[in-house]
Design a protein around this motif. Structure first.
Motif, PDB file in Angstrom:
ATOM      1  N   UNK A   1       8.182  11.647   2.749  1.00  0.00           N
ATOM      2  CA  UNK A   1       6.811  11.760   3.260  1.00  0.00           C
ATOM      3  C   UNK A   1       6.169  10.379   3.381  1.00  0.00           C
ATOM      4  N   UNK A   2       6.499   9.500   2.444  1.00  0.00           N
ATOM      5  CA  UNK A   2       5.964   8.140   2.508  1.00  0.00           C
ATOM      6  C   UNK A   2       6.530   7.394   3.702  1.00  0.00           C
ATOM      7  N   UNK A   3       7.812   7.531   3.939  1.00  0.00           N
ATOM      8  CA  UNK A   3       8.430   6.892   5.094  1.00  0.00           C
ATOM      9  C   UNK A   3       7.829   7.422   6.398  1.00  0.00           C
ATOM     10  N   UNK A   4       7.546   8.722   6.435  1.00  0.00           N
ATOM     11  CA  UNK A   4       6.920   9.310   7.620  1.00  0.00           C
ATOM     12  C   UNK A   4       5.506   8.752   7.806  1.00  0.00           C
ATOM     13  N   UNK A   5       4.800   8.598   6.697  1.00  0.00           N
ATOM     14  CA  UNK A   5       3.453   8.025   6.749  1.00  0.00           C
ATOM     15  C   UNK A   5       3.476   6.599   7.290  1.00  0.00           C
ATOM     16  N   UNK A   6       4.515   5.861   6.963  1.00  0.00           N
ATOM     17  CA  UNK A   6       4.589   4.455   7.355  1.00  0.00           C
ATOM     18  C   UNK A   6       4.759   4.248   8.852  1.00  0.00           C
ATOM     19  N   UNK A   7       5.061   5.303   9.591  1.00  0.00           N
ATOM     20  CA  UNK A   7       5.196   5.160  11.046  1.00  0.00           C
ATOM     21  C   UNK A   7       4.088   5.904  11.786  1.00  0.00           C
ATOM     22  N   UNK A   8       3.031   6.274  11.062  1.00  0.00           N
ATOM     23  CA  UNK A   8       1.876   6.900  11.709  1.00  0.00           C
ATOM     24  C   UNK A   8       0.818   5.842  12.023  1.00  0.00           C
ATOM     25  N   UNK A   9      -0.210   6.266  12.755  1.00  0.00           N
ATOM     26  CA  UNK A   9      -1.302   5.354  13.093  1.00  0.00           C
ATOM     27  C   UNK A   9      -2.134   4.976  11.877  1.00  0.00           C
TER      28      UNK A   9
ATOM     29  N   UNK B   1      15.501   1.002  11.845  1.00  0.00           N
ATOM     30  CA  UNK B   1      15.121   0.944  13.245  1.00  0.00           C
ATOM     31  C   UNK B   1      13.618   1.015  13.444  1.00  0.00           C
ATOM     32  N   UNK B   2      12.974   1.947  12.737  1.00  0.00           N
ATOM     33  CA  UNK B   2      11.519   2.106  12.882  1.00  0.00           C
ATOM     34  C   UNK B   2      10.781   0.867  12.392  1.00  0.00           C
ATOM     35  N   UNK B   3      11.204   0.351  11.225  1.00  0.00           N
ATOM     36  CA  UNK B   3      10.500  -0.789  10.640  1.00  0.00           C
ATOM     37  C   UNK B   3      10.675  -2.043  11.485  1.00  0.00           C
ATOM     38  N   UNK B   4      11.886  -2.291  11.965  1.00  0.00           N
ATOM     39  CA  UNK B   4      12.115  -3.482  12.790  1.00  0.00           C
ATOM     40  C   UNK B   4      11.325  -3.406  14.098  1.00  0.00           C
TER      41      UNK B   4
ATOM     42  N   UNK C   1       0.823  -1.215   0.000  1.00  0.00           N
ATOM     43  CA  UNK C   1       0.000   0.000   0.000  1.00  0.00           C
ATOM     44  C   UNK C   1       0.857   1.264   0.000  1.00  0.00           C
ATOM     45  N   UNK C   2       2.016   1.208   0.646  1.00  0.00           N
ATOM     46  CA  UNK C   2       2.858   2.400   0.718  1.00  0.00           C
ATOM     47  C   UNK C   2       3.437   2.780  -0.643  1.00  0.00           C
ATOM     48  N   UNK C   3       3.558   1.808  -1.552  1.00  0.00           N
ATOM     49  CA  UNK C   3       4.003   2.135  -2.904  1.00  0.00           C
ATOM     50  C   UNK C   3       2.965   3.012  -3.607  1.00  0.00           C
ATOM     51  N   UNK C   4       1.681   2.687  -3.412  1.00  0.00           N
ATOM     52  CA  UNK C   4       0.612   3.480  -4.008  1.00  0.00           C
ATOM     53  C   UNK C   4       0.568   4.881  -3.395  1.00  0.00           C
ATOM     54  N   UNK C   5       0.824   4.956  -2.113  1.00  0.00           N
ATOM     55  CA  UNK C   5       0.860   6.258  -1.430  1.00  0.00           C
ATOM     56  C   UNK C   5       1.978   7.115  -2.024  1.00  0.00           C
TER      57      UNK C   5
END
Length: 274
Positions: A141-149, A184-187, A24-28
């Motif tokens: 911005x996508x990476x930031x989105x990936x760590x939001x709720x 770090x965030x993803x793990x 989904x993050x690719x589409x974002x």
């Protein structure tokens, strides 16, 4: 699959598309980049991107993209030798033109010459074709989105327990093109932040893959056949491993099985412990 890993002393994992398989993050990312495209070309950009995802476009994962010339390159994944070159519309260019433009071995730098290794690169290539200069802002911005709720990574069934079990008898290393903050965030999100003995971020695969593997062989005092590389990008993680005599697990949801003594193909990492 377990037996394929039994003889290994060291297992090297990729991150994106391997330890998590969400798309989904690719589409974002693609949507953010579309806003940077000239308004009268946004529909064409979207159509191209949708065709890429469906495998109906000349741009496909496993190929390369020459940004300057707007050419799509088909490669031999083991040698990275160019076998065919196409224009954006699918028209094949002549061997004379290939010989003129690509006299030296390809050097992938993530700016001018792109190895299309996973879903991150499809919107990037589409954006470059349509003249977008700055893709990095949208990527961040996508990476930031990936760590939001608003975004939640899907945990691969059995992965955490499988890695914990594997860690009891093997050394586990993570080798990824993602930078250390993203890793770090993803793990942490995947609850895998205590799994890996050694992390190699910003690895510049495929350019530096063989170099990383050779250093790991020396560091962990392993013979090539005692090391398994696991990833979803044949050019980045699989071909370099096979060339060095290592074993490899290639994750590809639709790839026809090519299981060999050195290679196993699985549709998802969940199959590793099935």
């Amino acid at each position: 699959m377990r037996s394929f890993l039994e003889a290994a002393k060291l297992v090297v994992f990729d991150l994106d598309g391997t330890l998590y398989e969400d798309t989904d993050h690719f589409d974002y990312y693609a949507e953010l980049l579309k806003q940077e495209v000239t308004p009268n070309e946004q529909a064409s950009y979207q159509q191209d991107y949708e065709e890429m995802k469906a495998g109906k476009h000349i741009v496909q994962i496993g190929k390369a993209y020459d940004v300057e010339n707007d050419y799509v390159l088909t490669l031999d994944p083991m040698t990275l030798k160019i076998t065919e070159v196409y224009k954006w519309d699918g028209q094949q260019i002549s061997q004379d033109e290939i010989d003129r433009l690509y006299q030296k071995p390809l050097q992938f730098n993530f700016e001018d010459m792109i190895a299309i290794g996973d879903g991150w690169w499809l919107p990037f290539v589409a954006a470059k074709h349509y003249g977008v200069k700055d893709t990095y802002t949208s990527y961040n911005k996508t990476k930031e989105y990936m760590v939001t709720e608003n975004f939640e990574l899907t945990k691969t069934p059995g992965l955490k327990n499988g890695l914990v079990e594997l860690k009891e008898s093997k050394k586990l290393v993570l080798c990824t093109n993602s930078d250390i903050d993203d890793v770090g965030r993803l793990l942490k999100e995947l609850e895998l932040d205590t799994i890996f003995e050694h992390i190699l971020p910003s690895s510049m695969k495929p350019t530096n893959t063989e170099s990383h593997f050779k250093k790991l062989l020396e560091q962990y005092e392993c013979q090539p056949h005692e090391v398994v590389s696991i990833g979803d990008n044949f050019i980045n993680e699989i071909a370099p491993a096979l060339k060095l005599g290592m074993r490899a697990v290639y994750i590809h949801p639709t790839h026809e099985s090519e299981d060999q003594e050195q290679l196993m193909v699985v549709p998802t990492l969940a199959n590793v412990w099935s």
